[in-house]
Design an enzyme around this catalytic site. Structure first.
Site, short mmCIF file in Angstrom:
data_model
loop_
_atom_site.label_atom_id
_atom_site.label_comp_id
_atom_site.label_asym_id
_atom_site.label_seq_id
_atom_site.Cartn_x
_atom_site.Cartn_y
_atom_site.Cartn_z
N ASP A 14 0.81 -1.23 0.00
CA ASP A 14 0.00 0.00 0.00
C ASP A 14 0.84 1.27 0.00
O ASP A 14 0.58 2.18 -0.78
CB ASP A 14 -0.97 0.00 1.18
CG ASP A 14 -1.91 -1.19 1.10
OD1 ASP A 14 -2.89 -1.10 0.35
OD2 ASP A 14 -1.64 -2.22 1.76
N ARG A 95 2.92 5.25 17.17
CA ARG A 95 2.59 6.36 16.26
C ARG A 95 3.30 7.66 16.64
O ARG A 95 3.85 8.33 15.78
CB ARG A 95 1.07 6.57 16.16
CG ARG A 95 0.29 5.36 15.62
CD ARG A 95 0.96 4.69 14.43
NE ARG A 95 0.21 3.58 13.87
CZ ARG A 95 0.69 2.37 13.67
NH1 ARG A 95 1.94 2.07 14.01
NH2 ARG A 95 -0.04 1.43 13.13
N ASP A 124 -5.43 5.00 14.15
CA ASP A 124 -4.08 5.44 13.79
C ASP A 124 -4.06 6.73 12.98
O ASP A 124 -3.15 7.55 13.14
CB ASP A 124 -3.33 4.31 13.08
CG ASP A 124 -2.95 3.20 14.05
OD1 ASP A 124 -2.69 3.53 15.22
OD2 ASP A 124 -2.92 2.03 13.65
N SER A 175 -4.84 -7.88 9.00
CA SER A 175 -4.12 -6.62 9.06
C SER A 175 -3.27 -6.68 10.33
O SER A 175 -3.78 -6.87 11.43
CB SER A 175 -5.12 -5.47 9.12
OG SER A 175 -4.46 -4.32 9.55
N1 ARG Z 1 -6.63 -1.54 17.64
C1 ARG Z 1 -5.31 -1.22 17.99
C2 ARG Z 1 -5.13 0.26 18.23
O1 ARG Z 1 -5.93 1.02 17.79
C3 ARG Z 1 -4.30 -1.73 16.99
C4 ARG Z 1 -4.45 -1.23 15.59
C5 ARG Z 1 -3.31 -1.75 14.81
N2 ARG Z 1 -3.58 -2.14 13.49
C6 ARG Z 1 -3.73 -3.40 13.03
N3 ARG Z 1 -3.64 -3.52 11.79
N4 ARG Z 1 -3.94 -4.42 13.78
O2 ARG Z 1 -4.18 0.66 18.84
#
Ligand code: ARG
Length: 401
Positions: A14, A95, A124, A175
């Site tokens: 991506d 992040r 995110d 993911s």
């Molecule tokens: N739900 C978690 C958060 O918002 C993890 C998100 C991470 N992404 C993934 N592709 N699992 O911190």
């Protein structure tokens, strides 16, 4: 001068396509920014080469593993932060460190805009953009998946049409986001919340049902930070890595939850955080003997609020900074050793010692030699219950009894 955009680059399909996609949509030059927070996989050099081959004018790569461990994972450990009581904030704390590097790269390369590969449905995007707004208020944000209609199908077609050096056939139904603090897996088969996770989704942990022999470990802390494991000096990064290996081998730190995203959606997530969960367990037990009762009770509330702020993308906010100062103050005497057994999916503490402990054997013991004057308890209880007793008498009068 041509406008420049820095892109948070992972090396995957991506964001590799996003380089050219953003270029075509905006006419800007794209600078790829790859930040290593311990996600494993390819080397930074391979990622840099791919970014350039996909059309980036420059590539900025940074090994931020120690920075991430010291400045992001350690505050999370000092807070014992678990969002909704379960999630050790794996993605949420990575992040802000990536944001720092994006802003630094934007300054270095004279970019006006920051791009990231998030969708419009998750947390995110919020963490990236709130962070960017805070550290670089003049910078704009753009998310090609959300703002420039870059779907999966279009990404594959684009990569094939342009002959980009990236695999388009590998089909991963999940993911995944991972770093040294843990791993997060979502989507696909897991979206049916009655489906149990299958074995293939795990990578940091072995199945706890068939564990190897129990592994006893001694973790030494200095002011809330792990400084040695089994007597061998370690950095925070090494402590997390070693416990990822040892606790991971015992299946410690598997978490299966439905959590509340900031954007109002409940979502199912599987986490593996063997090192983080072993460390938080040990740290909490050390706090139990070194932090005074009222401070400890209040800290539990602060930790919960801290976890919510960090989950919600407020890492750089004033309230988070104030809570950090409180948490830091509580860690002054959180020094000493915790002995724990890692086995069959559990990390169980079975010994603690500290030069700065508040545990007083002579007060606690039921043996002779006890220094606690039990006769004083009677009067204390009388006064402690007084306020409720007076209220209850009033209630009885009022109800005409
Ligand atoms: N739900 C978690 C958060 O918002 C993890 C998100 C991470 N992404 C993934 N592709 N699992 O911190």
């Amino acid at each position: 001068m041509t406008e420049r955009i820095v892109l948070a680059y992972s090396g995957g399909l991506d964001t590799s396509v996003a380089i050219g996609w953003i270029g075509e949509a905006t006419g800007a030059e794209v600078i790829a920014v790859a930040v290593d927070v311990g996600q494993g996989g390819e080397s930074l050099e391979d990622i840099r080469q791919r970014a350039l081959a996909c059309g980036a004018v420059e590539a900025y790569v940074a090994d931020a593993r120690d920075e991430f461990a010291n400045e992001y994972a350690m505050p999370t450990l000092k807070a014992n932060a678990l969002y909704q009581g379960h999630y050790p904030l794996v993605s949420a704390i990575s992040r802000p460190v990536i944001v720092k590097h994006l802003v630094k790269a934007a300054r270095e390369f004279g970019a006006t805009t920051v791009a990231h590969g998030c969708t419009g449905k998750g947390n995110d995007q919020v963490r990236f953009e709130v962070g960017i707004q805070t550290l670089g208020p003049d910078l704009k944000c753009i998310a090609p998946v959300r703002d420039l209609a870059l779907t999966r199908d279009k990404a594959i077609a684009f990569a094939e049409a342009k002959g980009l050096p990236i695999e388009t056939t590998k089909k991963n139904p999940y993911s995944i986001d991972q770093n040294v603090w843990g791993r997060a897996v979502e989507t696909g088969y897991l979206e049916d919340i009655w489906n149990a996770p299958t074995k293939d989704i795990y990578d940091y942990t072995a199945t706890p049902e068939f564990p190897p022999a129990p592994d006893e470990v001694i973790i030494s802390f200095l002011q809330g930070v792990p400084v040695a494991i089994d007597g061998v000096k370690v950095s925070p990064l090494q402590a997390i890595q070693e416990l990822n290996r040892r606790a991971g081998a015992q299946g410690v730190g598997r978490i299966d939850v439905v959590e509340d995203r900031l954007v109002g959606i409940k979502s199912r997530e599987i986490y593996e955080a063997p090192g983080a969960m072993a460390l938080i367990t040990a740290h909490k037990h050390l706090e139990d003997i070194t932090i005074e009762r009222e401070q400890a009770r209040f800290k539990a509330n602060v930790s919960q609020r801290w976890a919510e702020l960090v989950y919600d993308g407020q890492w750089f906010s004033p309230l988070k900074r104030s809570l950090d100062a409180f948490i830091e103050d509580t860690q002054q005497y959180v020094s000493g050793d915790i002995r724990m057994t890692l086995h069959g999916g559990q990390a169980i503490v079975n010994g603690r010692r500290s030069e700065t402990s508040l545990y007083d054997f002579d007060l606690a013991t039921y043996d002779t030699g006890d220094t606690f004057d039990q006769s004083q308890a009677k009067g204390f209880i009388e006064l402690w219950g007084m306020s409720s007793k007076v209220a209850s008498q009033r209630d009885q009068r009022a109800s005409g009894l």
